[in-house]
Write a protein that holds these residues in place. Sequence first.
Motif, PDB file in Angstrom:
ATOM      1  N   LYS A 167     -10.459   3.608  -7.238  1.00 30.34           N
ATOM      2  CA  LYS A 167      -9.923   2.845  -5.913  1.00 30.34           C
ATOM      3  C   LYS A 167      -9.881   4.336  -4.549  1.00 30.34           C
ATOM      4  N   ILE A 168      -9.657   5.170  -4.939  1.00 29.39           N
ATOM      5  CA  ILE A 168      -9.871   6.674  -4.496  1.00 29.39           C
ATOM      6  C   ILE A 168     -11.147   7.158  -4.700  1.00 29.39           C
ATOM      7  N   ALA A 182      -2.674  11.036  -7.594  1.00 30.99           N
ATOM      8  CA  ALA A 182      -3.582  10.646  -6.776  1.00 30.99           C
ATOM      9  C   ALA A 182      -3.895  11.364  -5.659  1.00 30.99           C
ATOM     10  N   SER A 183      -3.656  11.961  -4.535  1.00 34.97           N
ATOM     11  CA  SER A 183      -4.270  12.842  -3.921  1.00 34.97           C
ATOM     12  C   SER A 183      -4.472  14.485  -4.760  1.00 34.97           C
ATOM     13  N   HIS A 229       1.085   7.292  -7.816  1.00 38.31           N
ATOM     14  CA  HIS A 229       0.438   7.711  -6.444  1.00 38.31           C
ATOM     15  C   HIS A 229       0.504   8.820  -6.246  1.00 38.31           C
ATOM     16  N   LEU A 265      -1.333   3.887  -9.475  1.00 40.08           N
ATOM     17  CA  LEU A 265      -2.769   3.711  -9.305  1.00 40.08           C
ATOM     18  C   LEU A 265      -2.972   2.315  -9.859  1.00 40.08           C
ATOM     19  N   VAL A 313      -3.434   3.466   0.168  1.00 38.29           N
ATOM     20  CA  VAL A 313      -4.396   2.777  -1.050  1.00 38.29           C
ATOM     21  C   VAL A 313      -3.646   1.870  -1.488  1.00 38.29           C
ATOM     22  N   THR A 314      -3.652   0.709  -1.816  1.00 41.31           N
ATOM     23  CA  THR A 314      -3.677  -0.111  -2.561  1.00 41.31           C
ATOM     24  C   THR A 314      -2.782  -0.234  -3.273  1.00 41.31           C
ATOM     25  N   THR A 357       0.786  -0.666  -0.006  1.00 40.00           N
ATOM     26  CA  THR A 357      -0.082   0.548  -0.131  1.00 40.00           C
ATOM     27  C   THR A 357       1.044   1.128  -0.564  1.00 40.00           C
ATOM     28  N   LYS A 414      -8.407  13.413  -6.311  1.00 35.09           N
ATOM     29  CA  LYS A 414      -9.414  13.213  -4.540  1.00 35.09           C
ATOM     30  C   LYS A 414      -9.023  14.030  -4.175  1.00 35.09           C
TER      31      LYS A 414
END
Lengths: 159, 177
Positions: free
Chosen positions: B125-126, B83-84, B80, B120, A155-156, A151, B87
Amino acid sequence: MGPNEIRDKIEQLIPGAVLAYEGDTFDPWAKIDSKHIVDVCRLMHDDPELCFVSMMNLAGVDWPKEKMLQVVYHLYSFEYNLKFVLKVDTPRDDPRIPSVTSVYNFANWQEREVYDLFGIMFEGHPDLRRILLPFDWEGHPLRKDYVTPETYRGVTNKP
Amino acid sequence: MRETDLRSTEGNVLLTSLEAAVGWGRGNSLWPLTFGLACCAIEMMATGMARFDIDRFGSGPFRPSPRQADVMIVSGTVTHQMASRIKRLYDQMSEPKYVISMGSCANSGGPYVDHGYSVLKGVDKIIPVDVYITGCPPRPEALLDGLLTLQKMVKKMGLVRSGRGDRDKYEPVVIQG
Ligand code: SF4
């Protein structure tokens, strides 16, 4: 001036710097002792017969069997249309190489990238931080024994 | 129209349910958020240009602010690190908001699913996704197909829909790109 003369010139002016040499390839290269790399770069850059004012690339390589990490410097001389490659080895368990940013400003971000992905410490680098991955990332992913974390920040990482 | 016709429409009344009227308005003015993440974004830009002309369907105004956008087209590889940010942008969009996941990368990690340590494995997933478009990259026609499918869904959705709860009534749709 061909690659052999370049090798001779380095050996003559900085004795003991060249550890290995291969001139009969597409990209002639010389393996340099890591403690001489800044001097060699300075010589390549400043010598009026060489004028390697441009560093085209700086990359890292992992050699797990030899227990070595390697940094490869691709130099180019606009003046004489010459290419030459320098390679520097460093042990895998304590990888340290002097930074060449004092000679080639270009190396700044490239060394940060190699630090980010291989974990090689460039001594004397003005700002050695991660450049591609997030600052809280753990590990150096281009090493062959890198295991992708399960992770990241909750988040995986699994499909 | 002739002048007499124009005069004859004066004072007329159209009857419809408020839900249908609002749904019609919402569905035909889905403004996307301006951002592209990787190669798929090139196809998204092509969709916005004259040949495919996303403007025909009311989605022409790509908004640079999440506050003014209705639909987020996630077009490309979501790392990744990104991703934040995605979001946060999604959270800043005002309701009702919709998400189109464009391309294999945004759907599931795509080519990076096995060895992409920094990617990701699917934007769902988010954030919740309404329409998935397959392909690497999907053609602009597929994006338009996805947009029109989303329009149909939006027109059918109720007047008040809030976040994930209401979305459970509507299964996400998969478009073959
Ligand atoms: S799905 Fe393919 S085209 Fe789209 S961003 Fe990923 S790699 Fe690029």
